[in-house]
Design a protein around this motif. Structure first.
Motif, mmCIF file in Angstrom:
data_model
loop_
_atom_site.group_PDB
_atom_site.id
_atom_site.type_symbol
_atom_site.label_atom_id
_atom_site.label_comp_id
_atom_site.label_asym_id
_atom_site.label_seq_id
_atom_site.Cartn_x
_atom_site.Cartn_y
_atom_site.Cartn_z
ATOM 1 N N ASN A 1 -16.133 -7.537 -24.558
ATOM 2 C CA ASN A 1 -16.270 -7.205 -25.874
ATOM 3 C C ASN A 1 -15.433 -7.893 -26.552
ATOM 4 N N PHE B 1 -16.243 -7.832 -31.118
ATOM 5 C CA PHE B 1 -17.481 -8.170 -30.774
ATOM 6 C C PHE B 1 -18.685 -8.256 -31.866
ATOM 7 N N ASN C 1 -22.412 -14.215 -29.141
ATOM 8 C CA ASN C 1 -22.723 -13.146 -28.348
ATOM 9 C C ASN C 1 -23.748 -13.467 -27.229
ATOM 10 N N SER D 1 -12.958 -2.379 -26.924
ATOM 11 C CA SER D 1 -13.728 -2.680 -28.369
ATOM 12 C C SER D 1 -12.691 -3.073 -29.356
#
Length: 122
Positions: A31, A52, A72, A100
């Motif tokens: 993340n 992220f 990503n 996160s």
């Protein structure tokens, strides 16, 4: 998960370098990510962090000169370093977390690379 940095080297002050960090193995758990650096005789310091979704944080010492970004799809992290100074000389390490958000504490990162050396000559 493994993270491997590349792109370091010896460069003159004022020039640029681009670091990359490729993650592999279980990348769907990754993340938040970040770049840290450590110079000889100094403590490790956070250079830049990215969530992220792309939110970013920069240390005051690199604001306006460095840019952190990520892909990503490839789970690759980048650090574009412009206007390099001798005081930027350090071992730069990539860190990745299963958590996160925008993380600024080293203990919140689960995976670390071996580092890539950046040396800036005056």
């Amino acid at each position: 998960v493994q993270v491997v940095e590349s792109g370091g080297g010896l460069v003159q002050a004022g020039r640029s370098l681009r670091l990359s960090c490729a993650a592999s193995g279980g990348i769907f758990s990754i993340n938040a990510m970040a770049w840290y650096r450590q110079a000889p005789g100094k403590e490790r310091e956070l250079v830049a962090a990215i969530s992220f979704g792309g939110r970013t944080y920069y240390a005051d010492s690199v604001k306006g000169r460095f840019t952190i970004s990520r892909d990503n799809a490839k789970m690759t992290l980048y650090l574009q370093m412009n206007s390099l100074k001798p005081e930027d000389t350090a071992m730069y390490s990539c860190a990745a977390s299963r958590l996160s958000g925008l993380l600024t504490t080293p203990s919140r990162y689960d995976y670390w690379g071996q580092g890539t050396q950046v040396t800036v000559s005056s």
